[in-house]
Enzyme design. Structure first.
Site, mmCIF file in Angstrom:
data_model
loop_
_atom_site.group_PDB
_atom_site.id
_atom_site.type_symbol
_atom_site.label_atom_id
_atom_site.label_comp_id
_atom_site.label_asym_id
_atom_site.label_seq_id
_atom_site.Cartn_x
_atom_site.Cartn_y
_atom_site.Cartn_z
ATOM 1 N N LYS A 57 0.845 -1.201 0.000
ATOM 2 C CA LYS A 57 0.000 0.000 0.000
ATOM 3 C C LYS A 57 0.878 1.247 0.000
ATOM 4 O O LYS A 57 0.606 2.216 -0.723
ATOM 5 C CB LYS A 57 -0.911 -0.004 1.230
ATOM 6 C CG LYS A 57 -2.020 -1.034 1.150
ATOM 7 C CD LYS A 57 -2.719 -1.225 2.486
ATOM 8 C CE LYS A 57 -3.712 -2.387 2.410
ATOM 9 N NZ LYS A 57 -4.235 -2.793 3.719
ATOM 10 N N GLN A 101 -4.368 -1.136 10.004
ATOM 11 C CA GLN A 101 -4.180 -2.463 9.431
ATOM 12 C C GLN A 101 -4.713 -3.518 10.396
ATOM 13 O O GLN A 101 -4.282 -3.607 11.543
ATOM 14 C CB GLN A 101 -2.682 -2.699 9.134
ATOM 15 C CG GLN A 101 -2.386 -4.011 8.435
ATOM 16 C CD GLN A 101 -3.000 -4.116 7.040
ATOM 17 O OE1 GLN A 101 -2.986 -3.165 6.259
ATOM 18 N NE2 GLN A 101 -3.569 -5.277 6.730
ATOM 19 N N ASP A 124 -11.037 2.996 4.433
ATOM 20 C CA ASP A 124 -11.386 1.578 4.327
ATOM 21 C C ASP A 124 -12.906 1.379 4.295
ATOM 22 O O ASP A 124 -13.368 0.281 3.978
ATOM 23 C CB ASP A 124 -10.838 0.830 5.563
ATOM 24 C CG ASP A 124 -9.664 -0.065 5.203
ATOM 25 O OD1 ASP A 124 -9.430 -0.274 3.998
ATOM 26 O OD2 ASP A 124 -8.989 -0.550 6.125
#
Ligand code: NDP
Length: 303
Positions: A57, A101, A124
């Site tokens: 990412k 994460q 997200d």
């Protein structure tokens, strides 16, 4: 019955095209508003798979022209320390996207952390306000993996409206949001899970079959309706040590009409959608329309 020519949905190439568009939109945002999108990843502990995901990412976001930072905390970090990091990033105007994460190390409450994210920076699309937005069909960030699946189909000209989409898996990360987003696009949707009876029969009725289970090659060729679109979300380490999906891809070739490979299918699209969400978050912070910037960039790429 078989489909004579199963075609691959090349997520790697499609994601590369999306990333070029994000890069161009980032330049346009910089030129018009003097703004650089900022993405901060919060990584707690040393989970090896998470380290790889974060590295990928980071690389993609840097290439797109973003300011990228990773906040690393030890696995022994307390809930309060993690909340303090989120609060600081929420308040930082140079940070437009925050990605925590997952999974967090045992003992940490990921729901409490996600609940704390500023919805505008929740790239997200997993915080309660984001979930409400995609459930209600209102503006807001869409979860990256399901959005990536649908974007991949759209770029291959594959219709969702009127089709029967069957998803195996009901997680908040994949199963539930892809069902909701596909419904919004007028698909007829069936959600299967570990307690579903007659799973194989449900799968055989799918025009679009999404496997999001996390079980190596669980979906067999005879579960697939000939000609169906198969989106293999699963990422598993096979017995041979190689990455594989939830679908027995080799056997599915010649049955499915279209299929995503693993690796190189849904995974790269997930990262591309994260970049798009972050670009849109940055644009919104300046009162600009990220979707319009992306559309302009896509138009230039096509022309
Ligand atoms: P979860 O473990 O959260 O969910 C798995 C789902 O599969 C659950 O709903 C579970 O049912 C269901 N399930 C488990 N066993 C069976 C079974 N035998 N029959 C039917 N359903 C079953 O996983 P995620 O949704 O987070 O991820 C799924 C996979 O996708 C993983 O391999 C993950 O690594 C991968 N992934 C890939 C991404 C990418 O970018 N390519 C992004 C995110 C995930 P129940 O609810 O009843 O327990």
């Amino acid at each position: 019955m078989t489909s004579p020519s199963t075609q691959l949905l090349d997520g790697k190439a499609t994601a590369a095209a999306v990333r070029v568009e994000v890069q161009a939109a980032t330049a346009a945002l910089r030129d018009a508003h003097g703004l650089q999108p900022g993405l901060t990843v919060v990584l707690v502990g040393e989970d090896p798979a998470s380290q790889v995901y974060v590295r990928n990412k980071d690389r993609a976001a840097t290439e797109a022209g973003f300011q990228v930072d990773t906040v690393r905390l030890p696995a022994t970090a307390s809930q309060e320390e993690l909340h303090a990091v989120v609060d600081r990033l929420n308040a930082d105007p140079a940070v437009h996207g925050i990605l925590v994460q997952l999974p967090l190390p045992a003992g940490l409450d990921s729901d409490a952390v996600i609940d704390r994210l500023d919805p505008a920076k929740d790239v997200d699309g997993l915080s309660p306000r984001s979930v409400a937005a995609w459930t209600l069909g209102r503006p807001g960030h869409r979860p990256c993996t399901p959005a990536g699946c649908l974007e991949l189909m759209a770029r291959y000209g594959l219709e969702v409206a009127g089709k029967h989409l069957v998803v195996i898996g009901r997680s908040m990360l994949v199963g539930k949001p892809i069902a909701t987003l596909a419904l919004e696009r007028n698909a007829t949707v069936t959600i299967c899970h570990s307690r579903t009876q007659g799973l194989e029969d449900h799968c055989r009725r799918a025009d679009i079959l999404v496997a999001a289970v996390g079980r190596e090659r669980m979906v067999k060729a005879d579960w697939i309706r000939p000609g169906a679109v198969v989106l293999d979300v699963g990422i598993n380490r096979g017995a041979d040590g190689k990455l594989c999906g939830d679908v027995d891809t080799e056997a599915a070739m010649g049955v499915a009409g279209w299929i995503t490979p693993v690796p190189g299918g849904v995974g790269p699209m997930t990262i591309a959608m994260l970049l798009r969400n972050t670009l849109c978050a940055a644009a919104a912070s300046a009162g600009a329309d990220g979707e319009a910037l992306l559309a302009g960039a896509a138009g230039v790429a096509a022309g």
